[in-house]
Design a protein around this motif. Structure first.
Motif, PDB file in Angstrom:
ATOM      1  N   GLY A  17     -71.186 -10.869 -37.913  1.00  9.24           N
ATOM      2  CA  GLY A  17     -70.220  -9.789 -37.206  1.00  9.24           C
ATOM      3  C   GLY A  17     -70.248  -8.556 -38.078  1.00  9.24           C
ATOM      4  N   LEU A  18     -70.010  -9.069 -39.502  1.00  5.15           N
ATOM      5  CA  LEU A  18     -70.278  -7.798 -40.291  1.00  5.15           C
ATOM      6  C   LEU A  18     -71.540  -7.085 -40.553  1.00  5.15           C
ATOM      7  CD1 LEU A  18     -68.237  -9.277 -43.382  1.00  5.15           C
ATOM      8  CD2 LEU A  18     -67.356  -7.430 -42.075  1.00  5.15           C
ATOM      9  N   LEU A  19     -72.417  -7.668 -40.172  1.00  6.53           N
ATOM     10  CA  LEU A  19     -73.776  -7.174 -40.216  1.00  6.53           C
ATOM     11  C   LEU A  19     -74.217  -6.447 -39.176  1.00  6.53           C
ATOM     12  CD1 LEU A  19     -75.754 -10.371 -41.605  1.00  6.53           C
ATOM     13  CD2 LEU A  19     -75.510  -8.167 -42.936  1.00  6.53           C
ATOM     14  N   ALA A  20     -73.408  -6.645 -38.124  1.00 10.87           N
ATOM     15  CA  ALA A  20     -73.739  -5.962 -36.895  1.00 10.87           C
ATOM     16  C   ALA A  20     -72.874  -4.547 -37.039  1.00 10.87           C
ATOM     17  CB  ALA A  20     -73.137  -6.675 -35.716  1.00 10.87           C
ATOM     18  N   GLY A  21     -72.296  -4.382 -37.948  1.00 10.01           N
ATOM     19  CA  GLY A  21     -71.298  -3.223 -37.858  1.00 10.01           C
ATOM     20  C   GLY A  21     -70.098  -3.120 -37.292  1.00 10.01           C
ATOM     21  N   CYS A  22     -69.158  -2.397 -37.900  1.00  7.43           N
ATOM     22  CA  CYS A  22     -67.703  -2.584 -37.497  1.00  7.43           C
ATOM     23  C   CYS A  22     -67.398  -1.069 -36.861  1.00  7.43           C
ATOM     24  CB  CYS A  22     -66.882  -2.839 -38.513  1.00  7.43           C
ATOM     25  SG  CYS A  22     -67.357  -4.589 -39.212  1.00  7.43           S
ATOM     26  N   GLY A  23     -68.130  -0.092 -36.881  1.00  5.71           N
ATOM     27  CA  GLY A  23     -67.689   1.124 -36.577  1.00  5.71           C
ATOM     28  C   GLY A  23     -66.513   1.741 -37.215  1.00  5.71           C
ATOM     29  N   SER A  24     -65.579   2.385 -36.491  1.00  2.00           N
ATOM     30  CA  SER A  24     -64.461   3.019 -37.267  1.00  2.00           C
ATOM     31  C   SER A  24     -63.238   2.357 -36.610  1.00  2.00           C
ATOM     32  CB  SER A  24     -64.588   4.668 -37.213  1.00  2.00           C
ATOM     33  OG  SER A  24     -64.841   5.083 -35.626  1.00  2.00           O
ATOM     34  N   SER A  25     -63.171   1.487 -35.720  1.00  2.00           N
ATOM     35  CA  SER A  25     -62.350   0.951 -35.328  1.00  2.00           C
ATOM     36  C   SER A  25     -61.246   0.100 -36.345  1.00  2.00           C
ATOM     37  CB  SER A  25     -62.556  -0.166 -34.278  1.00  2.00           C
ATOM     38  OG  SER A  25     -63.202  -1.102 -34.674  1.00  2.00           O
ATOM     39  N   PRO A  26     -60.016   0.224 -35.888  1.00  2.00           N
ATOM     40  CA  PRO A  26     -58.944  -0.809 -36.980  1.00  2.00           C
ATOM     41  C   PRO A  26     -59.502  -1.935 -37.291  1.00  2.00           C
ATOM     42  CG  PRO A  26     -57.872  -0.088 -34.979  1.00  2.00           C
ATOM     43  CD  PRO A  26     -59.408   0.309 -34.792  1.00  2.00           C
ATOM     44  N   ALA A  27     -59.035  -2.843 -38.303  1.00  2.00           N
ATOM     45  CA  ALA A  27     -59.379  -4.140 -38.532  1.00  2.00           C
ATOM     46  C   ALA A  27     -59.166  -5.022 -37.314  1.00  2.00           C
ATOM     47  CB  ALA A  27     -58.739  -4.878 -39.753  1.00  2.00           C
ATOM     48  N   THR A  28     -59.970  -5.829 -37.172  1.00  2.00           N
ATOM     49  CA  THR A  28     -59.854  -6.656 -36.008  1.00  2.00           C
ATOM     50  C   THR A  28     -59.970  -8.270 -36.208  1.00  2.00           C
ATOM     51  OG1 THR A  28     -62.136  -6.498 -35.429  1.00  2.00           O
ATOM     52  CG2 THR A  28     -60.714  -5.166 -34.276  1.00  2.00           C
ATOM     53  N   ALA A  29     -59.267  -9.097 -35.657  1.00  2.00           N
ATOM     54  CA  ALA A  29     -59.827 -10.582 -35.953  1.00  2.00           C
ATOM     55  C   ALA A  29     -60.996 -10.922 -35.019  1.00  2.00           C
ATOM     56  CB  ALA A  29     -58.355 -11.297 -35.479  1.00  2.00           C
ATOM     57  N   THR A  30     -61.871 -11.508 -35.838  1.00  2.00           N
ATOM     58  CA  THR A  30     -62.983 -11.962 -34.945  1.00  2.00           C
ATOM     59  C   THR A  30     -63.160 -13.604 -34.836  1.00  2.00           C
ATOM     60  OG1 THR A  30     -64.345 -12.191 -37.198  1.00  2.00           O
ATOM     61  CG2 THR A  30     -64.434 -10.064 -35.946  1.00  2.00           C
ATOM     62  N   ALA A  31     -62.292 -14.120 -35.725  1.00  2.00           N
ATOM     63  CA  ALA A  31     -62.298 -15.864 -35.438  1.00  2.00           C
ATOM     64  C   ALA A  31     -61.161 -16.217 -36.471  1.00  2.00           C
ATOM     65  CB  ALA A  31     -63.521 -16.244 -35.936  1.00  2.00           C
ATOM     66  N   TYR A  63     -76.843  -5.807 -54.635  1.00  2.00           N
ATOM     67  CA  TYR A  63     -76.542  -6.350 -52.990  1.00  2.00           C
ATOM     68  C   TYR A  63     -75.714  -5.245 -52.606  1.00  2.00           C
ATOM     69  CZ  TYR A  63     -79.251 -10.276 -54.165  1.00  2.00           C
ATOM     70  OH  TYR A  63     -80.388 -11.206 -54.726  1.00  2.00           O
ATOM     71  N   ALA A  64     -75.389  -4.181 -53.276  1.00  2.00           N
ATOM     72  CA  ALA A  64     -74.455  -3.165 -52.573  1.00  2.00           C
ATOM     73  C   ALA A  64     -74.691  -3.021 -51.001  1.00  2.00           C
ATOM     74  CB  ALA A  64     -74.654  -1.852 -53.483  1.00  2.00           C
ATOM     75  N   GLY A  65     -73.574  -2.881 -50.027  1.00  2.00           N
ATOM     76  CA  GLY A  65     -73.826  -2.901 -48.807  1.00  2.00           C
ATOM     77  C   GLY A  65     -74.135  -3.811 -48.059  1.00  2.00           C
ATOM     78  N   ASP A  66     -74.498  -5.179 -48.898  1.00  2.00           N
ATOM     79  CA  ASP A  66     -74.857  -6.457 -48.170  1.00  2.00           C
ATOM     80  C   ASP A  66     -73.784  -7.217 -48.228  1.00  2.00           C
ATOM     81  OD1 ASP A  66     -77.430  -5.136 -47.953  1.00  2.00           O
ATOM     82  OD2 ASP A  66     -78.209  -6.575 -49.588  1.00  2.00           O
ATOM     83  N   VAL A  67     -73.852  -8.124 -47.222  1.00  7.01           N
ATOM     84  CA  VAL A  67     -72.887  -9.367 -47.328  1.00  7.01           C
ATOM     85  C   VAL A  67     -73.364 -10.281 -48.224  1.00  7.01           C
ATOM     86  CG1 VAL A  67     -71.852 -11.186 -45.884  1.00  7.01           C
ATOM     87  CG2 VAL A  67     -72.330  -8.955 -44.841  1.00  7.01           C
ATOM     88  N   VAL A  68     -72.459 -10.773 -49.162  1.00  7.98           N
ATOM     89  CA  VAL A  68     -72.803 -11.624 -49.986  1.00  7.98           C
ATOM     90  C   VAL A  68     -71.878 -12.941 -49.962  1.00  7.98           C
ATOM     91  CG1 VAL A  68     -73.398 -12.275 -52.387  1.00  7.98           C
ATOM     92  CG2 VAL A  68     -73.905 -10.231 -51.643  1.00  7.98           C
ATOM     93  N   ALA A  93     -80.184 -20.194 -42.340  1.00  9.80           N
ATOM     94  CA  ALA A  93     -80.054 -19.531 -40.807  1.00  9.80           C
ATOM     95  C   ALA A  93     -79.608 -18.084 -40.867  1.00  9.80           C
ATOM     96  CB  ALA A  93     -78.939 -20.263 -40.212  1.00  9.80           C
ATOM     97  N   THR A  94     -79.194 -17.418 -42.078  1.00 13.18           N
ATOM     98  CA  THR A  94     -78.587 -16.100 -41.991  1.00 13.18           C
ATOM     99  C   THR A  94     -79.481 -15.177 -42.958  1.00 13.18           C
ATOM    100  OG1 THR A  94     -76.984 -16.587 -43.844  1.00 13.18           O
ATOM    101  CG2 THR A  94     -76.386 -16.788 -41.407  1.00 13.18           C
ATOM    102  N   LYS A  95     -80.337 -15.758 -43.591  1.00 10.00           N
ATOM    103  CA  LYS A  95     -81.202 -14.853 -44.764  1.00 10.00           C
ATOM    104  C   LYS A  95     -82.063 -13.997 -43.902  1.00 10.00           C
ATOM    105  CE  LYS A  95     -84.739 -18.031 -45.954  1.00 10.00           C
ATOM    106  NZ  LYS A  95     -85.640 -19.009 -47.051  1.00 10.00           N
ATOM    107  N   ALA A  96     -82.399 -13.977 -42.845  1.00 11.12           N
ATOM    108  CA  ALA A  96     -83.136 -13.018 -42.226  1.00 11.12           C
ATOM    109  C   ALA A  96     -82.464 -11.896 -41.748  1.00 11.12           C
ATOM    110  CB  ALA A  96     -84.016 -13.779 -41.139  1.00 11.12           C
ATOM    111  N   ASP A  97     -81.089 -12.123 -41.592  1.00 10.66           N
ATOM    112  CA  ASP A  97     -80.350 -11.096 -41.425  1.00 10.66           C
ATOM    113  C   ASP A  97     -79.543 -10.517 -42.615  1.00 10.66           C
ATOM    114  OD1 ASP A  97     -80.269 -11.579 -38.479  1.00 10.66           O
ATOM    115  OD2 ASP A  97     -79.136 -13.284 -38.669  1.00 10.66           O
ATOM    116  N   LYS A  98     -80.359 -10.626 -43.728  1.00 12.05           N
ATOM    117  CA  LYS A  98     -79.676 -10.010 -44.986  1.00 12.05           C
ATOM    118  C   LYS A  98     -78.462 -10.667 -45.366  1.00 12.05           C
ATOM    119  CE  LYS A  98     -83.156  -6.425 -44.749  1.00 12.05           C
ATOM    120  NZ  LYS A  98     -83.106  -4.904 -45.028  1.00 12.05           N
TER     121      LYS A  98
END
Length: 130
Positions: A17-31, A63-68, A93-98
């Motif tokens: 979900g983080l990789l897909a981008g969050c836009g400028s909306s307020p924080a949201t619960a994803t799970a 890795y600045a800007g990436d999910v680690v 499963a997720t390394k192709a998504d950086k």
């Protein structure tokens, strides 16, 4: 064990979900237990460097800007033994998504850490001596 797999699966979903981008909306619960913050509201990661089990140097700033995903582990830790396969599967499963993974080995001898990681982890691990 099933509970740990559920937590790992939820973590992977949140990371994607983080990789897909969050836009400028307020924080949201994803799970349950996970919140996604807009990019502008995110804090910088702390300075983290170290020597990998392979002898190479690691610098988190690469890795600045990436999910680690950072996983602290030790060869003598029973839970670490159990969860190692799940972390590796999620990494694969997720390394192709950086999505990057970093292990941090604590309180082991170098030989014990290398022996544990061999065949269990293909992502890098820092050897953090006490």
């Amino acid at each position: 064990m099933a509970r740990k797999r559920l937590h790992l699966a939820l973590a992977a979903v949140a990371l994607l979900g983080l990789l897909a981008g969050c836009g400028s909306s307020p924080a949201t619960a994803t799970a349950p237990g996970f919140t996604v913050y807009p990019v502008a509201d995110r804090k910088a990661a702390p300075h983290l460097t170290g020597q990998l089990l392979t002898g190479a140097n690691f610098d988190l700033s690469q890795y600045a800007g990436d999910v680690v995903v950072v996983n602290f582990w030790a060869s003598w830790c029973g839970d670490c033994v159990v969860e190692a396969a799940d972390f590796e599967a999620t990494y694969q499963a997720t390394k192709a998504d950086k999505v990057a993974f970093l292990g941090v080995n604590t309180r082991d001898s170098h030989d014990a850490a290398v022996a544990f990681a061999r065949g269990r982890e293909t992502y890098p691990s820092i050897f953090d001596t006490p």
